[in-house]
Design an enzyme around this catalytic site. Structure first.
Site, PDB file in Angstrom:
ATOM      1  N   LYS A  77       8.013   2.756  43.404  1.00  0.00           N
ATOM      2  CA  LYS A  77       7.955   1.512  43.604  1.00  0.00           C
ATOM      3  C   LYS A  77       8.920   0.502  42.657  1.00  0.00           C
ATOM      4  CE  LYS A  77       4.924  -2.510  44.665  1.00  0.00           C
ATOM      5  NZ  LYS A  77       5.737  -3.492  44.102  1.00  0.00           N
ATOM      6  N   HIS A 103      11.596   9.766  15.094  1.00  0.00           N
ATOM      7  CA  HIS A 103      10.725  10.215  14.013  1.00  0.00           C
ATOM      8  C   HIS A 103       9.903  11.611  14.130  1.00  0.00           C
ATOM      9  CE1 HIS A 103      10.380   5.771  12.088  1.00  0.00           C
ATOM     10  NE2 HIS A 103      11.740   6.275  11.842  1.00  0.00           N
TER      11      HIS A 103
END
Length: 833
Positions: free
Chosen positions: A248, A706
């Site tokens: 969508k 990280h």
């Protein structure tokens, strides 16, 4: 055939009970050849089996994520037992209780040609000549770990004409069907009958004298306008083989009308918006090989991570910018003198794909997915997309809202009528919030306010427009409460706003609403409530800290206010709490928002909230108190104090000197590709694993990643720093062209800094789920290792994170704390190159 023997298939035969499975028995091959087959196999885990004919058998690899046409992208391929040549045509269901139970389809097949390398030595370059896959490929055997029984290889696409760019459609979703029967693997599992073989893609040029495109097409004059088909909202996608599922989009629904050299773009209400979008899209439509056509699609602007972004589209339109416009097309209603509305959708889409092609230009074909709707929606929501549209594959095109198109959303979002506004408390030129309503049998019902999501420019523009629309009396049918009416200025009910919200409250009001943009393509009287109020909205911890100036804008470009930031942290509180409570904190405070003054603060300040804990570093000489929080009230007090980034220590206030977390920051220098950052994170993970630690990954909210490892807090800070320093230096020594361990910027161009300096006493790293004080409002997001190649470094934001978290079936960091291990440090030795 030379080298062929039945012994090579002993393992294959031993694993199977041929009285229960229809798989072929392993027999000696009688002829030589170079066939290949790829079978899509929905076993315990969906995968794709690559099989290359060698020495009378099919050498086989289970490619866990399927092949990728993106050059250089590595896909794990687990070597499995040899299969007989007859297996190359097997398609069906392996019964439960048997080895490999599940549905199997022949996804691709053809021939392969050796180019270079040696299979026995673990390196093979070859060319595929298949229906879906072609060009050159590599198979490379990986070095096995001690005690590992399976043999892992990598399947890699070469950089040639058959390769696709990273943002191109994925061949796995673009072509899910069997080459043998036309069925999807889900249809095979459900016992569906064979389909006629799917037609080959139409060529880019079509003969002018070509007949009717499909049996149900009828000759007809070209309509001036076709009222669009509309989807009905449902809480979950439909099930069954008759449905196909599309992404969508979050843009403007447009109907492209091609007639000779004239191209027009019409809104869903028939307005001509051709001139609003510049010449690039219309020129691309004009170049299509058609004399006349009516095409249904959505014009979008895609964010850097590849998702359509409605606010960005509106911003580009207001700035007169058109270089980012993309028109995704998903239906074809008329083509060269033929009305196609009675033709089944799957055939219309096939003709549309043949007309548009698959090149990622300004006009792009919207592919559909063969997996179940629930799976497609779950994947869309994990990637923070708006949702999916499910359509009946055999249905005709019917105008208006019907049951053959079903929309399922990742978060609640719909249009509302703007019926009033409250002025900003921080500026007399801005709106602070909008009063919203929906029509019910011609009467306007109040549904609440939206006070975040306006950029500063939009808030000013809305104030100007709404001032000119003011009226004296309330346009709402019912009487507002004193709280609802406080400060409200009423306006004519003409503007339509698209709003994303958390849920409906039990009394039918919006919960945690965020403004997405004005919908100028939809009349106000068409706006009704979608889905209805939820009797049991999501339970969230109660906020008790009062916010002054809640409409103060912290992120001007995104329109995120102090209230919006507080709403976000209330929603993610259960997830962020373990990473920010009971720890010394450093804050990045921005009282005027990200464009104003900013400063780091790790000590208490005058007038600090009572909900923020004051803590004393036992080793600090000064008496100045440091800060920590213990509950949601503390976090809300940080929001009130304009803390836009939260950076905790890697240790707690209960044990300052023994860290329980390691954070390795991979910070890419100029010119480093995202794929290289992922590879670096994977290497850090492996080196942590070699040391007995488990690595988890999150986006930094900036350019990098990280890698975070939980520790049993036994080692002290000097030991942890020594370990992380040695790890970073070993990576830099092993791959000096890829990594550096020193902070000097002059050495970092084209390399990744492996920053270990956060792992020492008094240093901090941004918390998981913390926002970043940068344009875009990115969030430092914990992710699964398997998600990294689907996102970008700043993919997750304050706006889209709640929808992602709602869609997760499992938290990728669920086992973070249970995975803590003690650090038994021995300086890692540099690996031989």
């Amino acid at each position: 055939m030379a080298g062929t023997s039945g012994a090579g298939l002993d393992t294959y035969n031993e694993k199977r009970d041929f009285t229960q499975t229809k798989e072929p028995r392993g027999r000696k091959a009688r002829k030589a050849g170079k066939s290949f087959v790829i079978q899509k196999h929905a076993a315990t885990r969906l995968h794709y089996d690559l099989r290359l004919e060698m020495d009378g058998v099919l050498k086989s690899w289970a490619v866990t994520k399927g092949p990728s046409l993106v050059a250089g992208e590595k896909r794990l391929a687990v070597h499995v037992e040899d299969h007989p040549l007859d297996y190359g045509s097997f398609e069906g269901t392996i019964p439960k209780g048997n080895y490999g139970a599940g549905a199997v389809i022949v996804w691709d097949r053809g021939t392969w040609v050796p180019v270079d390398g040696d299979y026995a030595k673990g390196k093979l370059e070859f060319e595929l000549k298949g229906d879906k896959l072609s060009g050159r490929w590599h198979l490379v055997r990986m070095r096995g770990k001690r005690g590992e029984t399976r043999e892992n290889w990598l399947l890699i696409k070469s950089d040639d004409k058959a390769a696709r760019p990273p943002d191109a459609p994925d061949i796995l979703t673009e072509r899910p069907e069997s080459l043998k029967t036309g069925r999807t693997v889900e249809e095979v599992a459900e016992g569906a009958e064979e389909k006629p073989k799917p037609p080959k893609k139409a060529r880019r040029s079509r003969p002018k004298d070509e007949g009717a495109p499909a049996a149900r097409a009828r000759k007809a004059a070209m309509p001036d306008f076709i009222e669009p088909a509309l989807a009905t909202l449902r809480p979950a996608p439909p099930t069954g083989a008759k449905w196909l599922h599309e992404v969508k989009f979050d843009g403007y629904r447009l109907q492209a009308r091609l007639e000779g050299q004239e191209v027009r773009l019409l809104t869903r209400s028939g307005l001509d918006w051709t001139d609003r979008f510049g010449a690039e899209v219309t020129d691309a439509l004009r170049a299509l090989p058609a004399e006349s056509a009516i095409i249904d699609g959505e014009l979008v602007v895609e964010s850097g991570a590849g998702a359509s972004d409605f606010p960005a589209l509106q911003a580009d339109l207001s700035e007169g910018r058109n270089d980012r416009f993309v028109f995704y097309v998903f239906d074809l209603m008329y083509l060269d003198g033929h009305d196609l509305r009675d033709v089944p959708l799957i055939e219309r889409k096939g003709m549309l794909e043949g007309l548009v092609g698959t090149d990622p230009g300004r006009v792009r074909y919207s592919s559909h997915f063969g997996e179940t709707g629930a799976m497609v929606l779950r994947h869309a929501c994990r990637l923070s997309l708006e949702g999916i549209i499910s359509k009946e594959a055999d249905a005709p095109y019917r105008s208006g809202r019907g049951k053959t198109w079903i929309k399922s959303k990742c978060s609640a979002r719909q249009e509302f009528v703007v019926a009033g506004y409250v002025p900003s408390t921080t500026s007399d030129k801005l709106v602070g919030s909008l009063a919203l309503g929906v029509f019910d049998d011609g009467k306007l019902d109040y549904v609440g306010r939206v006070g975040t999501g306006f950029s500063a420019a939009l808030a000013a523009d809305l104030r100007t427009r709404l001032e000119e629309m003011r009226i004296d009396r309330s346009p709402f049918a019912g009487k507002l409460t004193a709280e609802e009416a406080r400060g409200l200025r009423f306006v004519r009910s003409e503007l339509v706003a698209e709003v994303e919200f958390r849920a409906w409250t039990a009394d039918g009001l919006l919960r945690h609403a965020s403004f997405r943009g004005l919908r100028e393509d939809k009349p106000a009287w068409d706006v009704v409530r979608e889905g209805g109020p939820q009797a049991d909205p999501p339970k969230e911890p109660r906020r008790r800290v009062a916010l002054t100036h809640p409409d103060r804008i912290y992120w001007p470009g995104e329109g995120i206010t102090k209230e919006g930031l507080a709403d976000y942290y209330a929603q993610v509180w259960p997830r962020i709490a373990p990473f920010v409570t009971g720890r010394p904190l450093a804050l990045l405070r921005c009282p005027g928002g990200i464009k104003g003054q900013r400063f780091f603060q790790k000590h208490a300040w005058k007038g600090i909230s009572k909900h923020i804990a004051l803590v004393k570093d036992p080793k600090a000489k000064a008496e100045e108190a440091m800060i920590a929080i213990n509950d949601l009230d503390g976090l809300m007090a940080l929001v009130q104090s304009a803390a836009l980034e939260i950076h905790p220590w890697g240790s707690t206030v209960a044990d300052w000197d023994h860290p329980d977390t390691i954070t390795m920051d991979l910070d890419p220098g100029e010119g480093v590709a995202w794929e290289a950052v992922i590879a670096g994170a994977q290497e850090v993970r492996q080196r942590l694993s070699d040391a007995g630690l488990e690595g988890f990954v999150k986006t930094s909210g900036g350019k990098g990643l990280h890698v975070v490892a939980p520790l049993t807090p036994k080692a002290d800070w000097p030991a942890v720093k020594a370990f992380t320093k040695a790890l970073a230096e070993a990576m830099a020594a092993d791959s000096p062209d890829a990594y550096v361990s020193t902070i000097t910027k002059s050495k970092r161009k084209g390399r990744i800094l492996i920053d270990y300096l956060r792992n020492q006493r008094g240093m901090t790293a941004v918390a998981a789920y913390s926002t970043r004080a940068r344009p875009g409002a990115a969030v430092s997001m914990p992710v699964g290792w398997d998600e990294l190649d689907q996102i970008g470094p700043d993919y997750f934001t304050l706006t889209n994170t709640p929808a992602r978290l709602d869609a997760l079936t499992r938290d990728p960091w669920e086992d973070f704390r249970p995975a803590a291990r003690p650090l038994d440090f021995k300086p890692p030795r540099a690996r031989k190159r």
